[in-house]
Write an enzyme that holds these catalytic residues in place. Structure first.
Site, PDB file in Angstrom:
ATOM      1  N   LYS A  64       0.829  -1.209   0.000  1.00 54.64           N
ATOM      2  CA  LYS A  64       0.000   0.000   0.000  1.00 54.64           C
ATOM      3  C   LYS A  64       0.862   1.257   0.000  1.00 54.64           C
ATOM      4  O   LYS A  64       0.563   2.241  -0.691  1.00 54.64           O
ATOM      5  CB  LYS A  64      -0.923  -0.004   1.222  1.00 54.64           C
ATOM      6  CG  LYS A  64      -2.045  -1.040   1.174  1.00 54.64           C
ATOM      7  CD  LYS A  64      -2.865  -0.996   2.454  1.00 54.64           C
ATOM      8  CE  LYS A  64      -4.018  -1.991   2.418  1.00 54.64           C
ATOM      9  NZ  LYS A  64      -4.812  -1.983   3.682  1.00 54.64           N
ATOM     10  N   ALA A  85      -1.491   0.766   6.521  1.00 56.61           N
ATOM     11  CA  ALA A  85      -1.639  -0.347   7.468  1.00 56.61           C
ATOM     12  C   ALA A  85      -2.525  -1.422   6.867  1.00 56.61           C
ATOM     13  O   ALA A  85      -3.267  -1.179   5.905  1.00 56.61           O
ATOM     14  CB  ALA A  85      -2.235   0.159   8.786  1.00 56.61           C
ATOM     15  N   ASP A  86      -2.447  -2.596   7.460  1.00 56.46           N
ATOM     16  CA  ASP A  86      -3.339  -3.684   7.055  1.00 56.46           C
ATOM     17  C   ASP A  86      -3.609  -4.581   8.253  1.00 56.46           C
ATOM     18  O   ASP A  86      -2.729  -4.788   9.098  1.00 56.46           O
ATOM     19  CB  ASP A  86      -2.736  -4.513   5.912  1.00 56.46           C
ATOM     20  CG  ASP A  86      -3.772  -5.437   5.290  1.00 56.46           C
ATOM     21  OD1 ASP A  86      -4.689  -4.916   4.632  1.00 56.46           O
ATOM     22  OD2 ASP A  86      -3.681  -6.662   5.482  1.00 56.46           O
ATOM     23  N   THR A  87      -4.823  -5.104   8.303  1.00 60.51           N
ATOM     24  CA  THR A  87      -5.248  -6.004   9.379  1.00 60.51           C
ATOM     25  C   THR A  87      -5.906  -7.233   8.783  1.00 60.51           C
ATOM     26  O   THR A  87      -6.758  -7.119   7.896  1.00 60.51           O
ATOM     27  CB  THR A  87      -6.260  -5.301  10.311  1.00 60.51           C
ATOM     28  OG1 THR A  87      -5.657  -4.137  10.876  1.00 60.51           O
ATOM     29  CG2 THR A  87      -6.713  -6.235  11.432  1.00 60.51           C
ATOM     30  N   ALA A 122      -0.270  -4.712  10.688  1.00 52.93           N
ATOM     31  CA  ALA A 122       1.046  -4.171  10.352  1.00 52.93           C
ATOM     32  C   ALA A 122       0.864  -2.749   9.866  1.00 52.93           C
ATOM     33  O   ALA A 122      -0.135  -2.417   9.234  1.00 52.93           O
ATOM     34  CB  ALA A 122       1.723  -5.005   9.275  1.00 52.93           C
TER      35      ALA A 122
END
Length: 213
Positions: A64, A85-87, A122
């Protein structure tokens, strides 16, 4: 949320957030960290989904970051700070869950979470400097924070949960804030990580990278 068009020339003390997540925006607002939204056109399907959960979310967050669309600087040495961010969650059978495809998929994800889930968020944080043509990465901090939780949403509550939460827009269809908080039975680790952004670690990273200077 500050609209980008109202920002002064210098972006130094306003975070540029490459995320559409309402949960991340809420957390930053609660922490009183000023930010504006910027676009990013990353295709998460290009990432290796066979990787272990922590490595996968880190890869997506970095992907991203490489696809954020930033406003141009106005003069050399302008500074900006960018966050992506990523979840993702993973049930006890090992299945990784992102955002639901539709309502039926969301229900399956909710039911699978009753036995407990692992989750990793993250983030990728850049300090960039304008060289007159493009933004150059001056410093980068990447971090993964993981947690475990049990979210027990009875079938008879599912419809009202969808009406009163953002579960259809979240990883694993789990919205553990607001209305959904009453179904969060157990948390081991960072609560804000489960919501979508490990705020303690993000604040530390912002301080380390010079955002508050």
């Amino acid at each position: 949320i500050i609209e980008l068009m109202t920002l002064p020339i210098q972006y130094k003390n306003t975070l540029l957030l490459g995320s559409k997540s309402p949960s991340r925006q809420m957390l930053l607002n609660d922490a009183q960290i000023p930010f504006v939204l910027v676009g990013q056109d990353a295709d998460e399907r290009e990432c290796g989904w066979a990787m272990p959960l922590p490595q996968l979310v880190a890869t997506i967050a970095r992907h991203k970051m490489e696809h954020v669309v930033l406003p141009a600087g106005t003069k050399k040495s302008d500074i900006c700070f960018v966050l992506t961010a990523d979840t993702l969650s993973q049930d006890m059978d090992g299945t990784i869950h992102g955002k639901p495809d539709d309502r039926a998929d969301a229900i399956k994800k909710i039911q699978s979470a009753r036995g407990g889930s692992r989750l990793s968020t993250a983030f990728c944080l850049d300090r960039r400097v304008w060289d007159g043509m493009v933004w150059r990465v001056d410093a980068r901090i990447e971090q993964i924070v993981s947690a475990e939780y049990t979210f027990v949403l009875p079938d008879e509550w599912i419809d009202i949960y969808f009406e009163r939460s953002i579960g259809l827009q979240t990883a694993g269809a789990i919205a553990a804030e607001g209305f959904g908080a009453q179904f969060l039975r157990v948390v081991q680790g960072s609560y804000t990580t489960i919501i979508g952004l490990p705020v303690y670690e993000v604040r530390e990273a912002l301080q380390k990278i010079g955002f508050f200077s």
